[in-house]
Design an enzyme around this catalytic site. Structure first.
Site, short mmCIF file in Angstrom:
data_model
loop_
_atom_site.label_atom_id
_atom_site.label_comp_id
_atom_site.label_asym_id
_atom_site.label_seq_id
_atom_site.Cartn_x
_atom_site.Cartn_y
_atom_site.Cartn_z
N LYS A 148 0.84 -1.20 0.00
CA LYS A 148 0.00 0.00 0.00
C LYS A 148 0.87 1.25 0.00
O LYS A 148 1.60 1.51 0.95
CB LYS A 148 -0.91 0.06 1.22
CG LYS A 148 -1.91 1.23 1.12
CD LYS A 148 -2.59 1.56 2.41
CE LYS A 148 -1.90 2.66 3.20
NZ LYS A 148 -1.97 3.99 2.58
N GLU A 201 10.80 0.77 9.86
CA GLU A 201 11.79 1.82 9.62
C GLU A 201 11.07 3.12 9.90
O GLU A 201 10.18 3.53 9.16
CB GLU A 201 12.31 1.73 8.18
CG GLU A 201 13.66 2.40 8.00
CD GLU A 201 13.53 3.82 7.54
OE1 GLU A 201 13.48 4.70 8.44
OE2 GLU A 201 13.47 4.07 6.34
N CYS A 255 13.72 10.48 6.51
CA CYS A 255 13.75 10.00 7.89
C CYS A 255 15.16 10.09 8.47
O CYS A 255 15.34 10.30 9.66
CB CYS A 255 13.22 8.59 7.98
SG CYS A 255 13.85 7.53 6.69
N GLU A 307 10.89 15.12 15.49
CA GLU A 307 11.12 15.13 14.04
C GLU A 307 10.20 16.17 13.40
O GLU A 307 9.01 16.20 13.64
CB GLU A 307 10.82 13.74 13.49
CG GLU A 307 11.27 13.57 12.07
CD GLU A 307 11.05 12.13 11.56
OE1 GLU A 307 10.08 11.48 12.00
OE2 GLU A 307 11.84 11.67 10.72
#
Lengths: 321, 476
Positions: free
Chosen positions: B180, B254, B288, B385
């Protein structure tokens, strides 16, 4: 002592040791990073109006060069006439900044170029190797200046540099600078050729750039065009960083001249992109950036004709020089 | 003077259909329950995309199971490898088209999709194609077995690259997949479905379903899924870990990062500046492993920041299809709002935000490259983040302090070290708690090199021999 005096910049009396300490305290250069930045700038897409501007700028910043043992007065005369009328089909075509010749050809070139605004540059100081006594190098310079040279392209003593004798390199540049003085007290413009292909490492090239700027060079120039590796984009980038940082530190503007191996308009435009993005638009001027080239002019002229007419003309439609 | 004329890449190479169904069992289903996917740089609608229901998910998993049992598990590694090589070659042949499509749907500059994303996608398939018939030598014993059906959910920052990271090793190891893509960036995954058809990949080996978070949750929860692979936020990663707890599903995650990019006073400064720029402004900082925390030795802070800001002045923000664009569009309004909010918090907590003067296009989602100085370890922008083109600057005095500050985060995905002193690089790298450490460079990726994190950045490795481990039995 003002902040721009060499002693103030180096932080003490100029000795070989103080020069060594100063040059070796400059930030190192990471080869991979420098080359990848140069490659990145190489992918900038220059077309239409920006290309037109860049091609004209490349001509205006060109030192049209002939440096051969077989140079004759007729050959130099022909090149000077080419500089005066680069493209006979286009009166709007700009002229190169200068003609660059050996010292004994200065008077020939000067006779034709006179007050045209195109400078005559002479290579001096036992070009290209620089392997002669200091007295010979200085006399070489004085002869060219006396013959009317507007600019002197000297070579540094690479042997002295590589053996760590920075003071000798420094003193020679200063001495040549003095030898550039004309009878009326004015000075011929001094370009200092580092011969980057012989210095080999980027750290050396950065140090030699600083040494040349400290000693009073008006321009730092990559190469003689007589060794295996001449100007490259990463070296151009590195030297532009040096003049930019030098200006930040001292307020003095130094020019950069890549020479040797720049043959196509496409290459020249890549160099100009680096000038713009690394040193800034201020350096996009013949006062602060020059190309040392012989065959580049015709390729730029063909590209100019292509932009104007939409068709590639081919080498039959530009003049041989 | 020397202003670059616009140099836009032509869109003519890419044709999107007006609407897409799911790719299940080798065929596209009829579009249903659709939503619009847009170009974040123009807000123009690109296509109608279907939202997969639990029933669609079930069909896709069944197709993958059937393909696994009847075809894929019976093929030799060499045969599987042939398909992967074929896919890799088609990706190279269609590279330009894929780069343009990715740029249109994601907003990232064509320079990046052309020179980084798509070449890496092809490289990933080539690399794992080579492993398909050599699994006996991967170090996991003789004849290692695939898990079966892998459910893979990927983010929007590198849509096709994340797909390649997931699908290439899964197929090489002998699994079939249901993937997906993120809801905002489904188009290159759907083009990839066409590539699977073009390559003659057996039906059901790769299935692609589109939709939102619920679709992803349904897929991961499906009882016939053997292996789950997810790349995305730490928050969602936690939910997934909870969801599959107590099942027999294998999982790799991850997740986020807050990487430190450490610059020592003996660094090659001009190249460090490039590395900082690449570390945080590559892909608008939607990375990331982005070097979002600059740790600079206090003694060179002024000099480095001066150089950095001057370099930032040359960054070109604008039309992502223009070959000269360095900074493209933010992928979505929601992400733009999040970045805006985070920077506001950063300033409120005492940081000083600076951005170069750059014109922001009137349409689309944009955020100027920004650096926040005077950030302390306690500030939100140093801890959380941001996932945008925003760099937080902290200082340190000694190597020990640099290491302590770099490791002082719940994340542990990547880090960078800048120094001309090799011994210092090795010592500091040894002390950093991060899955990937770059020295005198940043954001370098290669299919042969494993990638993954520690702590809240997730677990499992993608890429290299280690990346196969996640898709073979007998691993964990």
């Amino acid at each position: 002592m003002t902040k721009n005096e060499p002693e103030a910049i180096v932080g003490g009396k100029i000795t070989n040791l103080s020069l060594r300490r100063w040059l070796h305290s400059l930030p190192g250069v990471d080869k991979v990073g420098l080359e990848s930045r140069a490659a990145g700038l190489g992918t900038r897409s220059i077309k239409t109006t920006s290309k037109t501007w860049a091609l004209d700028a490349a001509i205006k910043m060109m030192d049209l060069t002939t440096l051969e043992g077989m140079d004759t007065p007729e050959r130099v005369r022909s090149l000077c006439l080419k500089a005066l009328t680069p493209d006979p089909t286009d009166p709007d075509c700009p002229r190169p900044a200068a003609i660059c010749v050996y010292g004994d050809m200065v008077s020939v070139a000067k006779q034709i170029l006179g007050k045209s605004g195109i400078y005559v540059a002479a290579v001096a100081t036992a070009f290209p190797s620089g392997r002669a006594s200091v007295a010979v190098k200085l006399q070489d310079t004085k002869d060219a200046v006396k013959a009317g040279a507007d600019e002197i392209d000297m070579v540094i003593d690479r042997g002295a540099f590589l053996s760590g004798n920075y003071l000798e390199v420094y003193k020679q540049i200063q001495a040549v600078k003095n030898a550039c003085t004309r009878a009326d007290g004015s000075k011929a413009h001094l370009k200092v050729i580092l011969e980057t292909g012989e210095l080999q490492t980027y750290d050396n090239i950065r140090r030699a750039s600083y040494l040349a700027m400290l000693a009073g060079g008006d321009f730092i120039k990559t190469s003689t065009g007589k060794v295996t590796v001449n100007a490259t984009i990463p070296i151009n980038l590195l030297m532009l960083q040096a003049v930019r940082d030098w200006y930040d530190q001292t307020g003095v503007l130094i020019g950069v001249k890549p020479a040797g191996g720049i043959r196509t308009a496409k290459d020249a435009i890549k160099y100009l992109v680096v000038v713009k993005e690394v040193a800034g638009e201020r350096w996009l001027s013949p006062d602060l950036f020059r190309f040392g080239a012989s065959s580049l002019l015709n390729d730029v002229l063909m590209q100019r004709q292509k932009l104007k007419t939409g068709n590639y003309s081919g080498p039959d439609y530009v003049t041989v020089d | 003077m020397f202003e670059y004329a616009p140099a836009p890449e032509s869109r003519a190479l890419v044709t999107f259909q007006s609407s897409y169904g799911h790719f299940i069992g080798g065929k596209f289903t009829k579009p249903s329950n659709t939503y619009q996917t847009i170009s974040p740089s123009t807000e123009q609608v690109l296509a109608e995309i279907s939202t997969a229901s639990a029933k669609d998910v079930d069909l896709a998993v069944k197709a993958a199971r059937s393909a696994y049992e009847k075809v894929w598990s019976k093929l030799s590694g060499a045969e599987r490898g042939k398909y992967l090589y074929r896919i890799a070659r088609i990706i190279q042949e269609r590279a330009r088209e894929l780069a343009i499509a990715e740029t249109i749907n994601n907003g990232k500059p064509i320079k990046e999709t052309r020179d980084a994303d798509i070449p890496l996608v092809a490289a990933w398939f080539f690399y794992y194609a080579g492993w398909a018939d050599k699994l006996d030598y991967a170090g996991f014993g003789v004849n290692p077995k695939a898990h079966g059906v892998a459910a893979q959910v990927i983010p929007w920052n590198f849509p096709l690259m994340m797909l390649a990271w997931k699908i290439a090793p899964a197929l090489a190891a002998g699994n079939t997949v249901v993937l997906k893509p993120a809801e905002t960036t489904p188009l290159t995954a759907l083009l990839f479905a066409e590539i699977c058809q073009q390559a003659g990949l057996p039906d059901g080996v790769v299935n692609i379903i589109t939709g939102f978070g619920q679709t992803g949750a349904d897929l991961i929860a499906h009882k016939d899924v053997n292996k789950v692979a997810f790349t995305g936020s730490t928050g969602v990663g936690r939910l997934i870990a909870k969801q599959i707890a107590g099942t027999n599903k294998k999982v790799t995650l991850e997740l986020g990062g807050k990487a430190a990019n450490i610059v020592f006073d003996d660094a090659p400064l001009d190249q460090a500046v490039e590395g900082i720029i690449n570390g945080i402004f590559f892909n608008q900082g939607h990375v990331c492993c982005a070097g979002s925390r600059l740790l600079v030795q206090e003694s060179i802070q002024d000099e480095l920041l001066k150089k950095l800001k001057r370099r930032m002045e040359t960054l070109k923000l604008g039309d992502p299809l223009d070959k000269n664009t360095d900074i493209g569009a933010i992928n979505s309004k929601a992400q733009l709002d999040k970045i805006t909010k985070m920077v506001k918090i950063g300033v409120k907590e005492g940081g000083e935000a600076w951005a170069p003067n750059c014109e922001i296009p009137s349409k689309g989602f944009w955020y100027a490259p920004t650096v926040i100085t005077g950030v302390a370890a306690t500030n939100t922008v140093a801890r959380e983040e941001i996932f945008g083109p925003v760099l937080s600057v902290l200082t340190f005095r000694t190597p020990a302090e640099a290491v302590a500050k770099a490791n002082n985060t719940p994340f542990g995905l990547s880090a960078g070290i800048w120094s001309e002193k090799g011994s210092r690089i090795l010592k500091v790298a040894d002390q950093l708690n991060a899955g990937v450490i770059w020295a005198n460079t940043f954001n370098q990726f290669d299919p042969a090199s494993p990638f993954g994190g520690f702590k809240e950045s997730g677990y499992g490795r993608e890429g290299g021999r280690h990346g196969l481990l996640a898709y073979l039995k007998g691993d964990n």
